[in-house]
Design a protein around this motif. Structure first.
Motif, short mmCIF file in Angstrom:
data_model
loop_
_atom_site.label_atom_id
_atom_site.label_comp_id
_atom_site.label_asym_id
_atom_site.label_seq_id
_atom_site.Cartn_x
_atom_site.Cartn_y
_atom_site.Cartn_z
N GLU A 124 40.36 45.96 45.45
CA GLU A 124 40.71 45.81 44.01
C GLU A 124 40.77 44.21 43.67
N ALA A 125 41.05 43.31 44.65
CA ALA A 125 40.88 42.05 44.57
C ALA A 125 39.55 41.49 44.41
N GLU A 126 38.45 42.00 44.99
CA GLU A 126 37.19 41.50 44.82
C GLU A 126 36.67 41.90 43.49
N MET A 127 36.93 43.11 43.15
CA MET A 127 36.63 43.64 41.79
C MET A 127 37.18 42.77 40.88
N GLU A 128 38.22 42.37 40.77
CA GLU A 128 38.93 41.60 39.73
C GLU A 128 38.44 40.03 39.70
N ALA A 129 38.16 39.66 40.87
CA ALA A 129 37.75 38.23 41.01
C ALA A 129 36.41 38.22 40.39
N LEU A 130 35.69 39.24 40.46
CA LEU A 130 34.10 39.45 39.98
C LEU A 130 34.17 39.47 38.33
N LEU A 131 34.86 40.36 37.84
CA LEU A 131 35.17 40.54 36.52
C LEU A 131 35.64 39.28 35.75
N GLN A 132 36.78 38.60 36.71
CA GLN A 132 36.92 37.44 35.78
C GLN A 132 35.92 36.35 36.03
N ARG A 133 35.29 36.14 36.92
CA ARG A 133 34.11 35.24 36.89
C ARG A 133 33.04 35.51 35.91
N HIS A 134 32.88 36.65 35.32
CA HIS A 134 31.69 36.96 34.42
C HIS A 134 32.30 37.84 33.46
N PRO A 135 32.58 37.33 32.26
CA PRO A 135 33.23 37.93 31.09
C PRO A 135 32.16 38.94 30.58
N PRO A 136 32.63 39.92 29.83
CA PRO A 136 31.72 40.85 29.15
C PRO A 136 30.96 40.41 28.03
#
Length: 266
Positions: free
Chosen positions: A165-177
């Motif tokens: 979960e933490a890795e997924m969240e960090a990735l999504l935050q670094r790369h906005p849709p």
């Protein structure tokens, strides 16, 4: 051995790269990766802008890549050569996944009369490592190596769902849709809910978010220990039926394939 100047040392420490990080190699790879469908050939100035590096640095990188045979130049414009395919061939031959999944994709494509693909996650993108399509759709291009955003694709959502979960969240935050089609979901909360749903249900179905008029359904491919190593997908044009019909027709077969493949992944 030459020492880093204070500015370079500070930047390296901030990036967390460590003392063994080769800045020259990283810059050369950045120049090589700047070429693609939107930049088939570039001048020195264009390459420097693309990677945001000094012209002198990029000039040395381009010269080295030409000398090694990965680029060619007419004296002004630089372009990739077929030698860069050795890098991709090395990955495809070494990871084992592609050789296992390619025949499965071809089999499933023939069975459903629709494209079938397998992909892995690379940062915020998915990368196709195997692909099959019906004979009636064959052309001279290959989809292996194609990159698409993970957040809006069925393959991407099941792969993101397989991350901690933490890795997924960090990735999504670094790369906005960003919008890919008119149907692309851009609300961060809803995107996370759809990834969570893919995690709980064991599949993702995306309707025209990544390609207009195209629906796709993907399942995760797990090793024997449960770790997600890739994802398997069937895509169909929207006129062939509803999203519910795609799920009913495809999901049981993809799940059966995923269960059968689990014992083959190391």
């Amino acid at each position: 051995m030459p020492r880093l100047n204070a500015g370079d040392a500070t930047r390296r420490e901030a990036a967390g790269h460590g003392p063994d990080f080769l800045e020259a190699l990283a810059r050369g790879l950045a120049v090589l990766q700047a070429f693609g469908p939107e930049r088939r050939q570039m001048t020195l100035a264009e390459a420097a802008r693309a990677v945001d590096l000094p012209r002198a640095t990029v000039r040395r990188a381009l010269h080295t890549l030409v000398t090694l045979g990965h680029l060619e130049s007419d004296g002004r414009l630089f372009r990739l050569t077929p030698r860069v395919l050795r890098l991709a061939a090395g990955y495809l031959g070494a990871n084992g996944l592609s050789s296992i999944l390619q025949p499965r994709c071809e089999q499933l494509s023939a069975q459903f009369g629709a494209p079938c693909s397998a992909a892995v996650l690379d940062g915020p993108e998915i990368v196709f490592i195997a692909y099959g399509q019906p004979a009636r759709l064959l052309n001279l291009t290959t989809m292996v190596g194609l990159r698409l955003p993970a957040f809006c694709t069925a393959l991407g959502r099941v792969l993101l769902a397989g991350l901690p979960e933490a890795e997924m969240e960090a990735l999504l935050q670094r790369h906005p849709p960003h919008a890919v089609t008119a149907q692309t979901e851009l609300d961060p909360l809803r995107i996370r809910r759809r990834i969570a749903r893919a995690r709980s249900e064991g599949f993702a179905l995306v309707d025209q978010e990544a390609e207009q008029g195209f629906r796709s359904l993907a399942v995760p491919l797990r090793r024997h220990d449960g770790r997600v190593v890739a994802a398997l997908n069937i895509g169909m044009h929207s006129e062939r039926g509803t999203a519910a019909a795609l799920r009913e027709a495809v999901l049981p077969t993809l799940r059966a394939q995923a269960a059968d493949l689990a014992c083959q992944f190391l």
